[in-house]
Motif scaffolding. Structure first.
Motif, mmCIF file in Angstrom:
data_model
loop_
_atom_site.group_PDB
_atom_site.id
_atom_site.type_symbol
_atom_site.label_atom_id
_atom_site.label_comp_id
_atom_site.label_asym_id
_atom_site.label_seq_id
_atom_site.Cartn_x
_atom_site.Cartn_y
_atom_site.Cartn_z
ATOM 1 N N CYS A 169 0.810 -1.223 0.000
ATOM 2 C CA CYS A 169 0.000 0.000 0.000
ATOM 3 C C CYS A 169 0.844 1.274 0.000
ATOM 4 C CB CYS A 169 -0.921 0.000 1.211
ATOM 5 S SG CYS A 169 -1.946 1.474 1.269
ATOM 6 N N TYR B 23 -7.516 -4.098 8.148
ATOM 7 C CA TYR B 23 -8.908 -3.740 7.818
ATOM 8 C C TYR B 23 -9.644 -4.905 7.179
ATOM 9 C CZ TYR B 23 -8.552 -1.895 2.807
ATOM 10 O OH TYR B 23 -8.414 -1.713 1.471
ATOM 11 N N ILE C 256 -6.938 5.303 -1.565
ATOM 12 C CA ILE C 256 -7.256 6.026 -2.797
ATOM 13 C C ILE C 256 -7.555 5.062 -3.940
ATOM 14 C CG2 ILE C 256 -5.975 8.124 -2.177
ATOM 15 C CD1 ILE C 256 -3.653 7.011 -3.795
ATOM 16 N N GLY D 275 -5.532 -0.008 -6.034
ATOM 17 C CA GLY D 275 -5.664 -1.413 -6.405
ATOM 18 C C GLY D 275 -4.406 -2.250 -6.254
ATOM 19 N N SER E 260 -10.118 -2.457 -1.784
ATOM 20 C CA SER E 260 -10.590 -1.075 -1.763
ATOM 21 C C SER E 260 -12.107 -1.009 -1.893
ATOM 22 C CB SER E 260 -9.910 -0.273 -2.871
ATOM 23 O OG SER E 260 -10.089 -0.906 -4.111
HETATM 24 S S1 SF4 Z 1 -6.256 0.299 -2.939
HETATM 25 FE FE1 SF4 Z 1 -6.198 1.469 -1.026
HETATM 26 S S2 SF4 Z 1 -5.578 -0.019 0.532
HETATM 27 FE FE2 SF4 Z 1 -5.090 -0.907 -1.459
HETATM 28 S S3 SF4 Z 1 -2.978 -0.373 -1.808
HETATM 29 FE FE3 SF4 Z 1 -4.205 1.233 -2.788
HETATM 30 S S4 SF4 Z 1 -4.455 2.809 -1.227
HETATM 31 FE FE4 SF4 Z 1 -3.701 0.980 -0.174
#
Ligand code: SF4
Ligand code: SF4
Ligand code: SF4
Ligand code: SF4
Ligand code: FES
Lengths: 231, 132, 293
Positions: free
Chosen positions: A122, A131, A151, A154, A167
């Protein structure tokens, strides 16, 4: 330009000389790449510019936002502008937050092996594994709090051996938490009623009446929030 | 048999032994495992037949439902006089499929209503035993 | 108050909250508070049984690291599946420095696991650390007349290395019940499988297995079944719902063993299952000869 210090990086396997001290995104553009997709806000908010790289002599893959991370000598990089991860569809008002609702929409959560690979991927420094684990036990509050800075780049989902759509499930949790559990913030209430009363009607009407040239002039003259200033 | 190649007949038994860490020839076919197994009625081969087929390197065992019906209850494991852990053999057989993404439970086909009724513990366990 | 590191597990936070709240009440009453790990993840629920698959042991080891970070060496679980998974992984990884090393290298953001944490089930803590006599003294409300079928299922008894008692003739839960004044009735299906995770894609199968467990308890004359696992509890209750028309099946209560202990210790009945309260009431009335059934 001639005095600029240069260094070598590798974009999708091909060597390029790029200036020192610029972001990955700027370096790629310098090397001749044009971003049709894979760039949006250029300020670390939209999550469009997910990038994967390795540095010379390091065994790890690293992950970054191209618009935020500085290029380094000997970086081998590629972009991952899109993560195939269809969303589950739902009507927020019809969901029952008491049931294992996240699992119903994203059952693969139950496949998490706690490898923590997502967290390592991340670029927002989120405790992603935690989470997902909170989602498994149905703790909407914790998912919302931990995932707040996501954000939706992905990268975590691309790395996950359990094929979890991180996400999206986090977004669902935040929405659900906001609607069902968290108190409605005062400033939002005030603002909503101001809008309903029509405080912006006059300005909007004026804009609607402008022709294209006037609109362009207005746009060019707009005041932009200073970088880093708290609003 | 329409499936991705999980293993070839030449190394079937060897692969199962490697994954499970068990020696299938330790078994002398007493049938204790099958006698204590709670789910034999549902199996197309008894647990004792599963291990016999492994001794014979019978690769059609991969198409048996026994490994998927097995609930990993370990009744066989505690009772085998030869100390064979049959549950590990069942797991190895499952893994041969799952490592090629030949899932036995289709997460995509599960309805939200079905999931709503189930405790997490059931889903986690099932996905670990039946998806790869 | 003394505390002991405690691993709840996912289901105890959602479908099995009564298991947790009653256990907490019991342990507070006995002066040994269950201290939930601040950060924990799903144990994995089932043990991965292949020789080479360390990935599926990561979840359990990560929880053991959390205990080590507290400078503790003991972790207690309530859910018998959590107990089994954590305990088996701990046994394997504690005994194998090579595998431990591999896992540590992979989990390089955690402190290195030294292989010193041991996992216990709450029943073991009650027996070995609290003792049945102390437990008996803490139960002012007698459960006399209650006929409890102590249902262990698989994961408290198998494999031998993880068994909390004799694998074929366990007595630990009946000893706990006896301390609370209840009579436990032996029944042959005490260690039989409820069908476990087969409920996900072979519900017919788990219903059938669970039905037999309940019938066996009924035939032995029990009026309540005590469980130690949210999945056993779920499967038995599903069978009861589905086959409630079969004679007697609907009449038996299925509760967590901690709920029985908590009742005997005087936990607020509102926080206990309604059916259990009614049963206790009726039994007490029958005992004192106040009519009742
Ligand atoms: S989608 Fe969200 S949780 Fe996943 S790596 Fe990107 S910022 Fe981090
Ligand atoms: S990468 Fe996937 S399996 Fe690993 S911890 Fe994250 S969500 Fe779980
Ligand atoms: S109990 Fe052991 S020795 Fe007997 S048939 Fe089964 S595996 Fe073979
Ligand atoms: S572990 Fe599997 S094969 Fe062995 S007794 Fe249980 S269900 Fe039968
Ligand atoms: S372009 Fe929007 S985050 Fe980089």
């Amino acid at each position: 330009m001639s005095e600029e210090k240069m260094m070598q990086i590798f974009i999708m396997g091909k060597a390029y000389d790029v200036p020192v001290g610029v972001t990955i995104m700027d370096a790629m553009e310098y090397a001749g790449y044009r971003f049709v997709r894979g760039a949006g806000c250029r300020s670390g908010f939209c999550g469009a510019c997910a990038t994967v790289y390795r540095k010379e002599g390091e065994y790890r893959l690293e992950f970054a936002l191209a618009c935020q991370e500085m290029v380094e000598e000997g970086m081998h990089l590629t972009q991952l502008p899109f993560t195939p991860a269809p969303r589950s569809s739902y009507v927020l008002s019809e969901l029952d937050a008491d049931e294992n609702v996240l699992l119903q929409h994203y059952p693969a959560i139950a496949r998490c092996v706690s490898c923590n690979t997502c967290t390592k991927a991340c670029p927002q420094d989120i405790e992603v594994m935690d989470y997902v684990q909170a989602a498994l036990r149905g703790d909407l509050k914790k998912v919302s709090e931990l995932s707040f800075d996501c954000i939706q780049c992905g990268l975590c989902s691309m790395r996950c051996p359990a094929d979890i759509k991180h996400s999206h499930l986090a977004q669902m949790a935040r929405r659900l938490y906001a609607v069902t559990q968290s108190p409605e913030p005062d400033h939002l209430k005030t603002r909503m009623s101001e809008l309903a009363e029509g405080i912006h009607e006059v300005q909007l009407d004026a804009l609607m009446k402008m022709n294209l040239d006037e609109l362009k002039k207005q746009y060019a003259a707009r005041v932009i929030e200073a970088e880093g200033e708290e609003s | 048999m329409s499936r991705k190649k999980t293993v070839s007949v030449e190394n079937f038994r060897a692969r199962v032994e490697e994954l499970s860490g068990e020696n299938v020839f330790a078994c002398y076919q007493c049938g204790m495992c099958a006698a204590g197994c709670p789910l034999t009625e549902e199996m197309d081969r008894l647990p004792s037949q599963v291990i016999r087929d492994l001794q014979l390197n019978d690769i059609t065992l991969l198409d048996s439902n026994a490994m998927w019906v097995c609930a990993s209850c370990l009744a066989c494991e505690v009772r085998c006089p030869k100390g064979v852990d049959l549950a590990k053999l069942m797991e190895a057989l499952r893994q041969l499929h799952l490592r090629k993404e030949l899932d036995h439970v289709s997460i995509d086909e599960m309805s939200q209503q079905e999931i709503a009724k189930l405790p997490q513990i059931a889903l986690v366990a099932s996905f670990r035993k039946k998806t790869g | 108050m003394n505390t002991i590191p405690y691993f709840p597990g996912c289901s105890l936070k959602d479908t099995a909250t009564g298991f947790e709240s009653s256990a907490q009440f019991v342990m507070e009453t006995l002066g040994l508070r269950l201290q939930e790990l601040e950060r924990w993840n799903c144990c994995g629920t089932v043990t991965s049984l292949t020789t080479d698959d360390l990935m599926h042991h990561l979840a359990s080891v990560r929880n053991l690291v959390r205990v080590q970070d507290l400078h503790e060496s003991e972790l207690v679980a309530l859910c018998s599946m959590c107990y089994n998974t954590l305990a088996r992984t701990a046994q394997r990884i504690n005994a194998d420095p090579v595998e431990r090393d591999k896992i540590n290298q992979f989990m390089d953001r955690e402190s290195s696991y030294e292989g010193t944490v041991e996992v216990r089930h709450l029943l073991q803590v009650l027996r070995d650390r609290i003792g049945w006599e102390t437990l008996a003294q803490a139960t002012p409300i007698t459960l006399e007349g209650l006929k409890v079928a102590c249902y262990y299922g698989c994961t408290l008894l198998r494999p031998k290395e993880a068994a909390i008692d004799n694998t074929e003739k366990p007595t630990i839960m009946s000893e706990a019940m006896a301390a609370a004044g209840a009579t436990s009735v032996p029944f042959p299906f005490a260690g039989e499988c409820c069908g476990t995770y087969q409920v996900v894609d072979r519900r017919d199968l788990s219903i059938e297995r669970s039905f037999r467990v309940i019938q066996s308890a009924l035939r032995a004359g029990a009026n309540v079944i005590a469980t130690a696992c949210p999945l056993c509890q779920h499967n038995l209750q599903e069978a009861q719902k589905e086959l409630g028309h079969v004679q007697g099946l609907a009449d038996i209560e299925i509760v967590y063993f901690t709920e029985l202990l908590a009742a005997a210790m005087g936990m607020d009945p509102q926080r206990l299952p309604e059916g259990l309260n009614v049963l206790i009431q009726q039994t007490a009335e029958a005992q004192t000869g106040w009519g009742g059934s």
